[in-house]
Design an enzyme around this catalytic site. Structure first.
Site, PDB file in Angstrom:
ATOM      1  N   LEU A 150       0.824  -1.205   0.000  1.00 48.82           N
ATOM      2  CA  LEU A 150       0.000   0.000   0.000  1.00 48.82           C
ATOM      3  C   LEU A 150       0.860   1.258   0.000  1.00 48.82           C
ATOM      4  CD1 LEU A 150      -2.648  -1.100   2.685  1.00 48.82           C
ATOM      5  CD2 LEU A 150      -2.675  -1.501   0.211  1.00 48.82           C
ATOM      6  N   ASP A 191      11.246   3.204   5.682  1.00 51.95           N
ATOM      7  CA  ASP A 191      11.095   1.752   5.628  1.00 51.95           C
ATOM      8  C   ASP A 191      12.390   1.118   6.100  1.00 51.95           C
ATOM      9  OD1 ASP A 191      10.488  -1.013   4.637  1.00 51.95           O
ATOM     10  OD2 ASP A 191       8.885  -0.004   3.537  1.00 51.95           O
ATOM     11  N   ASP A 221      13.212   2.774  11.300  1.00 54.87           N
ATOM     12  CA  ASP A 221      12.452   1.900  12.183  1.00 54.87           C
ATOM     13  C   ASP A 221      11.421   2.789  12.877  1.00 54.87           C
ATOM     14  OD1 ASP A 221      11.420   0.385  14.262  1.00 54.87           O
ATOM     15  OD2 ASP A 221      13.357  -0.224  15.068  1.00 54.87           O
ATOM     16  N   VAL A 222      10.149   2.600  12.557  1.00 59.04           N
ATOM     17  CA  VAL A 222       9.123   3.514  13.078  1.00 59.04           C
ATOM     18  C   VAL A 222       8.970   3.434  14.591  1.00 59.04           C
ATOM     19  CG1 VAL A 222       7.821   3.617  10.918  1.00 59.04           C
ATOM     20  CG2 VAL A 222       7.249   1.847  12.630  1.00 59.04           C
ATOM     21  N   CYS A 250       1.768   3.472   6.572  1.00 56.99           N
ATOM     22  CA  CYS A 250       1.455   2.155   6.008  1.00 56.99           C
ATOM     23  C   CYS A 250       2.318   1.043   6.602  1.00 56.99           C
ATOM     24  CB  CYS A 250       1.643   2.170   4.495  1.00 56.99           C
ATOM     25  SG  CYS A 250       0.573   3.308   3.615  1.00 56.99           S
ATOM     26  N   TYR A 266      -2.995  -8.327  16.100  1.00 58.05           N
ATOM     27  CA  TYR A 266      -3.217  -7.486  14.919  1.00 58.05           C
ATOM     28  C   TYR A 266      -4.469  -6.636  15.092  1.00 58.05           C
ATOM     29  CZ  TYR A 266      -3.570  -6.229   9.969  1.00 58.05           C
ATOM     30  OH  TYR A 266      -3.646  -5.543   8.768  1.00 58.05           O
ATOM     31  N   LYS A 308      -4.724  -2.506  15.285  1.00 59.47           N
ATOM     32  CA  LYS A 308      -5.509  -1.726  14.325  1.00 59.47           C
ATOM     33  C   LYS A 308      -6.701  -1.051  15.006  1.00 59.47           C
ATOM     34  CE  LYS A 308      -2.904  -2.677  10.800  1.00 59.47           C
ATOM     35  NZ  LYS A 308      -2.111  -1.611  10.152  1.00 59.47           N
ATOM     36  N   THR A 323      -1.299  -7.490  -1.274  1.00 61.06           N
ATOM     37  CA  THR A 323      -0.023  -6.982  -0.773  1.00 61.06           C
ATOM     38  C   THR A 323       0.951  -8.143  -0.633  1.00 61.06           C
ATOM     39  OG1 THR A 323      -0.668  -7.269   1.543  1.00 61.06           O
ATOM     40  CG2 THR A 323      -1.265  -5.170   0.490  1.00 61.06           C
TER      41      THR A 323
END
Length: 256
Positions: free
Chosen positions: A17, A36, A60-61, A87, A162, A166, A197
């Site tokens: 995405l 990323d 690294d977020v 994303c 997960y 979310k 994806t």
């Protein structure tokens, strides 16, 4: 906000995405910085798109200092940032109890850390930068779009981590939108359904066909560019704020 005016950070922008979003921004005259950890894919994308419209910073977020430093570098190169598209994420499955044994806690923590805390990490730094922007003709200083999932509403067995991550994105979107409204910064989220994806790349064709048939209409997996198209629609419609949009072909996930 027109895409041609966009100077965006796209996390997870090297694939799926995020990649589709980067491609659409570049194709419409905007600029995008890929955040990323997959340097090989990101560098290929930068080389393919060429020019100065797309850059890559290994990120690294979940690393507060790294995100702060990389946002500052993007501003140094672009002049400002006025969009952040989140994303980056993982979808590691795992039951709460499997064969009589409790799940490893670190597996749950990792999903929450990347999907939820990583998203917030980028939002906090990007929002602080956007507050310094001059407003456009509509009074807008910035746009933040995060990626939730239909699993936030109909999580399946094995998706506790997960779904929780979310669901957290869904829940924090409105209070952040309310807080940043005074600054002219819009905050939105997209909740995709079954999308084509890299997570689906290893599945047999029969499994893909079965999943596609579970979508009411159109009976297929969503395409990454359809996500990017929705990002563009959100960007260009200033009234869209404080909302989660499902992008799912009317699917409602079953327990398993």
């Amino acid at each position: 906000m027109e895409f041609r005016d966009m100077k965006a950070i796209v996390t997870g922008g090297a694939s799926g995405l995020g990649e589709a979003t980067v491609r659409r921004i570049a194709a419409n005259g905007g600029r995008a910085a890929i955040f990323d950890v997959n340097g090989e894919r990101a560098e290929r994308l930068v080389k393919e798109l060429g020019g100065e419209s797309v850059i890559y910073l290994k990120t690294d977020v979940t690393d507060a200092g790294q995100v702060e430093a990389n946002v500052a570098e993007v501003i140094g190169r672009f002049g400002l940032i006025n969009a952040a598209i989140n994303c980056a994420g993982i979808g590691t499955p795992g039951k709460v109890v499997s064969k009589g044994e409790p799940a490893a806690l670190n597996q749950f923590e990792k999903v929450i850390q990347i999907n939820l805390i990583g998203t917030f990490n980028v939002i906090r730094v990007a929002a602080a930068a956007m507050q310094k922007n001059e407003p456009n003709a509509a009074g807008e200083r910035g746009l933040i779009i995060s990626t939730a999932s239909v699993a936030a509403y109909e999580g399946q067995i094995g998706q506790a981590a997960y779904s929780a991550s979310k669901g957290g994105i869904v829940s924090m979107m409105l209070p952040i939108a309310r807080e940043l409204a005074r600054d002219g910064i819009r905050v939105m989220a997209i909740a995709p359904g079954l999308m084509q994806t890299p997570m689906f790349d290893g599945l047999p064709e029969a499994a893909v066909q079965s999943l596609s048939a579970s979508v009411p209409f159109p009976a297929r997996l969503g395409r990454p560019d359809e996500y990017a198209q929705l990002v563009q629609s959100i960007a260009e419609n200033t009234m869209l704020n404080g909302e989660v949009i499902r992008l799912d072909g009317a699917i409602r996930m079953q327990p398993k």
